[in-house]
Design a protein around this motif. Structure first.
Motif, PDB file in Angstrom:
ATOM      1  N   ALA A 161     -10.836 -11.030   2.995  1.00 56.43           N
ATOM      2  CA  ALA A 161     -12.184 -11.539   2.735  1.00 56.43           C
ATOM      3  C   ALA A 161     -12.408 -11.814   1.261  1.00 56.43           C
ATOM      4  O   ALA A 161     -13.300 -12.596   0.901  1.00 56.43           O
ATOM      5  CB  ALA A 161     -13.223 -10.541   3.245  1.00 56.43           C
ATOM      6  N   GLY A 162     -11.632 -11.148   0.385  1.00 51.44           N
ATOM      7  CA  GLY A 162     -11.813 -11.325  -1.045  1.00 51.44           C
ATOM      8  C   GLY A 162     -12.639 -10.234  -1.676  1.00 51.44           C
ATOM      9  O   GLY A 162     -13.282 -10.444  -2.709  1.00 51.44           O
ATOM     10  N   VAL A 163     -12.620  -9.027  -1.074  1.00 50.30           N
ATOM     11  CA  VAL A 163     -13.420  -7.899  -1.549  1.00 50.30           C
ATOM     12  C   VAL A 163     -12.492  -6.761  -1.986  1.00 50.30           C
ATOM     13  O   VAL A 163     -11.561  -6.417  -1.251  1.00 50.30           O
ATOM     14  CB  VAL A 163     -14.389  -7.418  -0.450  1.00 50.30           C
ATOM     15  N   PRO A 164     -12.717  -6.159  -3.150  1.00 53.75           N
ATOM     16  CA  PRO A 164     -11.897  -5.016  -3.582  1.00 53.75           C
ATOM     17  C   PRO A 164     -12.245  -3.770  -2.794  1.00 53.75           C
ATOM     18  O   PRO A 164     -13.354  -3.647  -2.259  1.00 53.75           O
ATOM     19  CB  PRO A 164     -12.267  -4.862  -5.060  1.00 53.75           C
ATOM     20  N   ALA A 165     -11.314  -2.830  -2.744  1.00 55.87           N
ATOM     21  CA  ALA A 165     -11.504  -1.625  -1.936  1.00 55.87           C
ATOM     22  C   ALA A 165     -11.249  -0.369  -2.754  1.00 55.87           C
ATOM     23  O   ALA A 165     -10.359  -0.334  -3.615  1.00 55.87           O
ATOM     24  CB  ALA A 165     -10.574  -1.648  -0.728  1.00 55.87           C
ATOM     25  N   ILE A 166     -12.038   0.651  -2.471  1.00 53.60           N
ATOM     26  CA  ILE A 166     -11.787   2.011  -2.937  1.00 53.60           C
ATOM     27  C   ILE A 166     -11.489   2.840  -1.692  1.00 53.60           C
ATOM     28  O   ILE A 166     -12.339   2.980  -0.815  1.00 53.60           O
ATOM     29  CB  ILE A 166     -12.989   2.591  -3.700  1.00 53.60           C
ATOM     30  N   VAL A 167     -10.274   3.364  -1.611  1.00 57.52           N
ATOM     31  CA  VAL A 167      -9.810   4.072  -0.425  1.00 57.52           C
ATOM     32  C   VAL A 167      -9.933   5.571  -0.644  1.00 57.52           C
ATOM     33  O   VAL A 167      -9.448   6.107  -1.644  1.00 57.52           O
ATOM     34  CB  VAL A 167      -8.344   3.698  -0.118  1.00 57.52           C
ATOM     35  N   LYS A 168     -10.586   6.257   0.298  1.00 54.63           N
ATOM     36  CA  LYS A 168     -10.691   7.712   0.241  1.00 54.63           C
ATOM     37  C   LYS A 168     -10.099   8.287   1.529  1.00 54.63           C
ATOM     38  O   LYS A 168     -10.749   8.348   2.565  1.00 54.63           O
ATOM     39  CB  LYS A 168     -12.148   8.147   0.086  1.00 54.63           C
ATOM     40  N   PRO A 169      -8.827   8.712   1.513  1.00 51.40           N
ATOM     41  CA  PRO A 169      -8.231   9.323   2.708  1.00 51.40           C
ATOM     42  C   PRO A 169      -8.703  10.760   2.873  1.00 51.40           C
ATOM     43  O   PRO A 169      -9.194  11.388   1.935  1.00 51.40           O
ATOM     44  CB  PRO A 169      -6.735   9.269   2.414  1.00 51.40           C
ATOM     45  N   ALA A 170      -8.562  11.291   4.090  1.00 45.94           N
ATOM     46  CA  ALA A 170      -8.839  12.709   4.319  1.00 45.94           C
ATOM     47  C   ALA A 170      -7.873  13.536   3.480  1.00 45.94           C
ATOM     48  O   ALA A 170      -6.684  13.215   3.371  1.00 45.94           O
ATOM     49  CB  ALA A 170      -8.691  13.046   5.791  1.00 45.94           C
ATOM     50  N   THR A 171      -8.363  14.602   2.895  1.00 47.49           N
ATOM     51  CA  THR A 171      -7.560  15.384   1.955  1.00 47.49           C
ATOM     52  C   THR A 171      -6.321  15.984   2.620  1.00 47.49           C
ATOM     53  O   THR A 171      -5.250  16.069   1.999  1.00 47.49           O
ATOM     54  CB  THR A 171      -8.419  16.493   1.324  1.00 47.49           C
ATOM     55  N   ASN A 172      -6.417  16.393   3.891  1.00 48.24           N
ATOM     56  CA  ASN A 172      -5.296  17.052   4.565  1.00 48.24           C
ATOM     57  C   ASN A 172      -4.026  16.211   4.600  1.00 48.24           C
ATOM     58  O   ASN A 172      -2.923  16.753   4.678  1.00 48.24           O
ATOM     59  CB  ASN A 172      -5.684  17.417   6.003  1.00 48.24           C
ATOM     60  N   SER A 173      -4.158  14.904   4.586  1.00 48.03           N
ATOM     61  CA  SER A 173      -2.970  14.035   4.652  1.00 48.03           C
ATOM     62  C   SER A 173      -2.975  12.974   3.555  1.00 48.03           C
ATOM     63  O   SER A 173      -2.258  11.979   3.658  1.00 48.03           O
ATOM     64  CB  SER A 173      -2.881  13.364   6.031  1.00 48.03           C
ATOM     65  N   CYS A 174      -3.757  13.191   2.497  1.00 50.35           N
ATOM     66  CA  CYS A 174      -3.907  12.159   1.462  1.00 50.35           C
ATOM     67  C   CYS A 174      -2.621  11.912   0.693  1.00 50.35           C
ATOM     68  O   CYS A 174      -2.457  10.865   0.061  1.00 50.35           O
ATOM     69  CB  CYS A 174      -5.041  12.516   0.514  1.00 50.35           C
ATOM     70  N   TYR A 175      -1.675  12.871   0.736  1.00 49.56           N
ATOM     71  CA  TYR A 175      -0.418  12.696   0.006  1.00 49.56           C
ATOM     72  C   TYR A 175       0.406  11.539   0.571  1.00 49.56           C
ATOM     73  O   TYR A 175       1.144  10.872  -0.165  1.00 49.56           O
ATOM     74  CB  TYR A 175       0.382  13.997   0.009  1.00 49.56           C
ATOM     75  N   VAL A 176       0.280  11.273   1.874  1.00 53.82           N
ATOM     76  CA  VAL A 176       0.989  10.133   2.461  1.00 53.82           C
ATOM     77  C   VAL A 176       0.314   8.834   2.024  1.00 53.82           C
ATOM     78  O   VAL A 176       0.974   7.857   1.670  1.00 53.82           O
ATOM     79  CB  VAL A 176       1.027  10.237   3.996  1.00 53.82           C
ATOM     80  N   THR A 177      -1.011   8.821   2.034  1.00 54.38           N
ATOM     81  CA  THR A 177      -1.749   7.637   1.586  1.00 54.38           C
ATOM     82  C   THR A 177      -1.456   7.348   0.122  1.00 54.38           C
ATOM     83  O   THR A 177      -1.272   6.187  -0.272  1.00 54.38           O
ATOM     84  CB  THR A 177      -3.256   7.850   1.773  1.00 54.38           C
ATOM     85  N   GLU A 178      -1.407   8.400  -0.702  1.00 55.58           N
ATOM     86  CA  GLU A 178      -1.119   8.216  -2.126  1.00 55.58           C
ATOM     87  C   GLU A 178       0.215   7.507  -2.320  1.00 55.58           C
ATOM     88  O   GLU A 178       0.342   6.584  -3.145  1.00 55.58           O
ATOM     89  CB  GLU A 178      -1.109   9.565  -2.838  1.00 55.58           C
ATOM     90  N   LEU A 179       1.227   7.922  -1.568  1.00 57.69           N
ATOM     91  CA  LEU A 179       2.538   7.298  -1.694  1.00 57.69           C
ATOM     92  C   LEU A 179       2.477   5.831  -1.287  1.00 57.69           C
ATOM     93  O   LEU A 179       3.056   4.962  -1.965  1.00 57.69           O
ATOM     94  CB  LEU A 179       3.566   8.050  -0.847  1.00 57.69           C
ATOM     95  N   ALA A 180       1.772   5.530  -0.203  1.00 51.71           N
ATOM     96  CA  ALA A 180       1.651   4.134   0.236  1.00 51.71           C
ATOM     97  C   ALA A 180       0.930   3.295  -0.810  1.00 51.71           C
ATOM     98  O   ALA A 180       1.318   2.145  -1.070  1.00 51.71           O
ATOM     99  CB  ALA A 180       0.920   4.073   1.573  1.00 51.71           C
ATOM    100  N   VAL A 181      -0.110   3.845  -1.431  1.00 50.18           N
ATOM    101  CA  VAL A 181      -0.831   3.124  -2.480  1.00 50.18           C
ATOM    102  C   VAL A 181       0.082   2.892  -3.684  1.00 50.18           C
ATOM    103  O   VAL A 181       0.096   1.801  -4.277  1.00 50.18           O
ATOM    104  CB  VAL A 181      -2.104   3.883  -2.885  1.00 50.18           C
ATOM    105  N   LYS A 182       0.863   3.901  -4.057  1.00 50.86           N
ATOM    106  CA  LYS A 182       1.789   3.735  -5.182  1.00 50.86           C
ATOM    107  C   LYS A 182       2.793   2.619  -4.908  1.00 50.86           C
ATOM    108  O   LYS A 182       3.115   1.821  -5.800  1.00 50.86           O
ATOM    109  CB  LYS A 182       2.519   5.053  -5.453  1.00 50.86           C
ATOM    110  N   ILE A 183       3.290   2.565  -3.683  1.00 48.57           N
ATOM    111  CA  ILE A 183       4.250   1.512  -3.329  1.00 48.57           C
ATOM    112  C   ILE A 183       3.619   0.140  -3.500  1.00 48.57           C
ATOM    113  O   ILE A 183       4.226  -0.782  -4.067  1.00 48.57           O
ATOM    114  CB  ILE A 183       4.755   1.716  -1.889  1.00 48.57           C
ATOM    115  N   MET A 184       2.391  -0.008  -3.029  1.00 46.26           N
ATOM    116  CA  MET A 184       1.725  -1.311  -3.134  1.00 46.26           C
ATOM    117  C   MET A 184       1.410  -1.664  -4.585  1.00 46.26           C
ATOM    118  O   MET A 184       1.604  -2.814  -5.011  1.00 46.26           O
ATOM    119  CB  MET A 184       0.447  -1.310  -2.286  1.00 46.26           C
ATOM    120  N   LEU A 185       0.933  -0.702  -5.347  1.00 43.00           N
ATOM    121  CA  LEU A 185       0.601  -0.986  -6.741  1.00 43.00           C
ATOM    122  C   LEU A 185       1.854  -1.273  -7.567  1.00 43.00           C
ATOM    123  O   LEU A 185       1.864  -2.189  -8.408  1.00 43.00           O
ATOM    124  CB  LEU A 185      -0.166   0.188  -7.347  1.00 43.00           C
ATOM    125  N   ASP A 186       2.916  -0.517  -7.333  1.00 49.66           N
ATOM    126  CA  ASP A 186       4.155  -0.720  -8.089  1.00 49.66           C
ATOM    127  C   ASP A 186       4.795  -2.071  -7.787  1.00 49.66           C
ATOM    128  O   ASP A 186       5.591  -2.572  -8.591  1.00 49.66           O
ATOM    129  CB  ASP A 186       5.151   0.398  -7.790  1.00 49.66           C
TER     130      ASP A 186
END
Length: 676
Positions: A176-201
């Motif tokens: 759509a052309g809209v930026p996002a701020i992603v807030k994963p559940a803390t219990n599994s946020c370490y997996v989301t963090e890795l996925a975000v790092k892959i995309m940003l890198d």
């Protein structure tokens, strides 16, 4: 043991946890291995960065450019799936669960990338629906358009799908052309963090397009405005708390919720034991109870079977569940891993106790079950638990209590109307399924239950080999549900993209609507073709470029030859008296397809050139009959251009046929592929 620090990504920088960070434990061992959370995050700075840096950069891109970006992100994640798999075991998920989460999320990205290229324009404005004729002569028209919101999307995701849960929201948001701020559940946020790092890198996203909050959001929601969106997945209680925020209410912030859902599956009255449908039903229910250890928002919580087959369902399902091996998710022999945390395990046990007030547990003892390769007292392990409610009409808790784990309740129905009523007792679900080989059963369930469910999944012996399963939301279809399920919708192809755009009614002249939508509107001044359009490459053609052809007279010999050649001897073309008795014809008339053939002969450039193929014809209408002796001429205008590859693009031509009196006799849109 040094705990892993799960960082947030805010305003272009990685921020490590602070002293108040929350500890995260392994679902397998119960031991702490990471921390996440930073109470000093500058949430206003993150919002400003998204709105002033990420948003403008994304809006400069066309839909197609954003679609290509999403595809590149999916490829980047796909290249590192294994590291995501390896980390995800700590959530208690087994390998097949990872594929639902990680592969499913990547697949969702690919679908949105494809739909963006095929169903959306290579431009900045999405046209929603057809033109509206607002004046007699067509000089004042209406058109609904969608443009990106100029705020930020805040995505609050659940623990059960740390990758898919993020990507199924992120793909339509970015498209759509809209930026996002992603807030994963803390219990599994370490997996989301890795996925975000892959995309940003990967260096694909423009700055500000994606930020991450690992831990709490703080007071971020207190700073949202009318251009922002909150998309939430989680419990109904949390959804109510968030959507009741005075700022969200006062500013009419868009709030999309996907929450608790007492999903049901109905075994059709025709699906007796011994039928393929009965076996399929048992397989589907067992899978939904045990996949992700039952921690799926679409899992089957209520099993609705006829009273005559209830006992057979209990026996067959218990036998299948008894074969499920529970244990360390890293072992190849494990068929169900752990819940995400011991806290979640305790919550499931408490909810199961509530169900036990109205239903008898007929399979699965949480105090007595085997776990391979792990300590069941330290890890968050539970067995599948099956309950039987003998009196669902007078029960309440089985219809309003969701044990978010491997728990489901069997109940019997007297007839199909009773089954539908029981399914609707959940007061809104994400999905209800019906397993039947009887089309009338399927139709009755849809008519009686459709208003209560976001998706109705129908399966039987004919579709079971290719069906994706009761619990599989697909990016092509809307995911959400009414009432208890939150009242929101996600995914759904382009429908999901429009949640992050504003629909605006545009009114004006044809020329104004052409300029806004980059699609030629009849009545807009023509651009006279300086050379035959079929001799011009895709990039050389202009919207509105028009060719007006010479005329051709249609003879009676033409009509008769066409009839003989094609075999189309319909009376309106061959019998003058019969045709005159028809209220639509003055006598014998030319075939509509003869007119199309003659039109092609009038506008086609026969020599080899940039036109590669005629790929279709849309919106054909015949307005006035053509008799022998009438003449026709063609106006061919470039209506729309869509680049398909670096080598060619699709050109949509607006074609009109008029007679010797300049009356329109036919109109259609021609599609060609032109070399770039």
């Amino acid at each position: 043991m040094t705990l892993q620090q799960i960082s947030s990504f805010a305003a272009g920088e990685w921020i490590t946890p602070d002293a108040g960070a929350r500890t995260i434990a392994s679902a397998i061992t119960g031991e702490a291995f990471a921390t996440a959370g930073n109470s000093s995050l500058d949430v206003q700075g993150m919002l400003d960065y998204a709105r002033t840096v990420g948003g403008p950069a994304l809006r400069k891109m066309t839909f197609h450019e954003r679609a290509k970006m999403i595809k590149a992100l999916a490829n980047a994640l796909g290249a590192q799936k294994q590291v995501l798999y390896d980390l995800s075991f700590n959530t208690g998920a087994i390998q097949s669960d990872h594929m639902i989460d990680i592969d499913g999320g990547i697949g969702t990205m690919f679908v949105f990338a494809s739909k963006g290229r095929r169903e959306m324009p290579d431009g900045h404005v999405y046209l929603d629906g057809d033109l509206e004729q607002l004046s007699r002569n067509g000089t004042f028209l209406g058109q609904h358009v969608c443009t990106p919101l100029q705020g930020v999307a805040v995505h609050i995701n659940a623990f059960n799908f740390p990758v898919w849960g993020m990507l199924e929201k992120l793909a339509p948001t970015l498209l759509a052309g809209v930026p996002a701020i992603v807030k994963p559940a803390t219990n599994s946020c370490y997996v989301t963090e890795l996925a975000v790092k892959i995309m940003l890198d990967a260096g694909i996203l423009p700055p500000g397009a994606l930020q991450l909050v690992s831990g709490g959001l703080g007071d971020m929601l207190d700073h949202l405005g009318m251009q922002d969106v909150v998309s939430f997945t989680g419990s109904a209680n949390t959804a109510l708390m968030l959507r009741s925020n005075p700022v969200i209410l006062n500013n009419a912030v868009r709030f999309v919720a996907e929450q608790d859902s007492l999903n049901a599956s109905i075994l059709g009255p025709d699906a007796e034991p011994g039928t393929p449908e009965f076996d399929l039903f048992i397989k589907e229910v067992s899978r939904e109870m045990t996949a992700k250890a039952g921690q799926k928002c679409t899992a089957i919580r209520r099993i609705i079977a006829s009273e005559t087959t209830t006992q057979a369902v209990i026996e067959a399902l218990s036998a299948r569940l008894a074969k499920i091996t529970i244990g360390d998710p890293r072992l190849d022999t494990t068929r169900m891993g752990a819940l995400v945390s011991n806290g979640q395990k305790q919550d499931v046990l408490e909810k199961a106790a509530i169900l036990g007030q109205e239903a008898e547990r007929v399979f699965g003892d949480p105090e007595n079950f085997d776990v391979q390769g792990a300590d069941k007292d330290k890890g968050a392990f539970l067995p599948p638990m099956l309950f039987h409610c003998a009196d669902p009409d007078n029960a309440q808790r089985v219809h309003d209590t969701e044990a978010f784990g491997p728990v489901s309740t069997v109940m019997g129905y007297r007839d199909l109307d009773h089954a539908i009523a029981l399914a609707n007792r959940g007061q809104g679900s994400l999905v209800t399924s019906v397993i039947t080989h009887d089309p009338t059963v399927a139709r009755d369930v849809v008519l009686g239950s459709g208003a209560y469910h976001g998706r109705i999944y129908i399966n039987n012996r004919d579709s079971m080999k290719e069906s994706t399963g009761h619990g599989s939301p697909l990016p092509h279809m809307v995911h959400g549900g009414p009432g208890r399920a939150g009242g929101g919708e996600e995914m759904g192809g382009v429908r999901g993209v429009k949640h992050y755009m504003q629909r605006t009614a545009i009114q004006g002249s044809p020329e104004m609507l052409t300029a806004i939508g980059e699609r030629w509107v009849p009545g807009t001044p023509e651009i006279k073709a300086t050379a035959h359009p079929f001799t011009r490459k895709y990039g050389e053609l202009s919207i509105g470029e028009t060719l007006n052809t010479a005329s051709r007279t249609v003879t009676l010999d033409d009509i008769e030859l066409f009839a003989k050649f094609t075999g189309d001897t319909f009376y309106a073309h061959m019998d003058d008296e019969a045709a005159k008795r028809n209220p639509f014809f003055p006598g014998r008339v030319a075939h509509g397809y003869l007119l199309l053939s003659f039109a092609a002969g009038l506008f086609v450039e026969p020599n080899e050139g940039p036109v590669l193929a005629n790929t279709g014809l849309d919106n054909l209408r015949f307005m006035k009959p053509v008799r022998a002796g009438d003449s026709i001429k063609v106006r061919l205008s470039v209506k729309k251009k869509t680049q398909r590859t670096d080598e060619y693009g699709e050109v949509r031509w607006h074609v009109t046929l008029t007679n010797q009196d300049d009356e329109m006799v036919a109109e259609y849109e021609l599609l060609t592929m032109n070399a770039y």
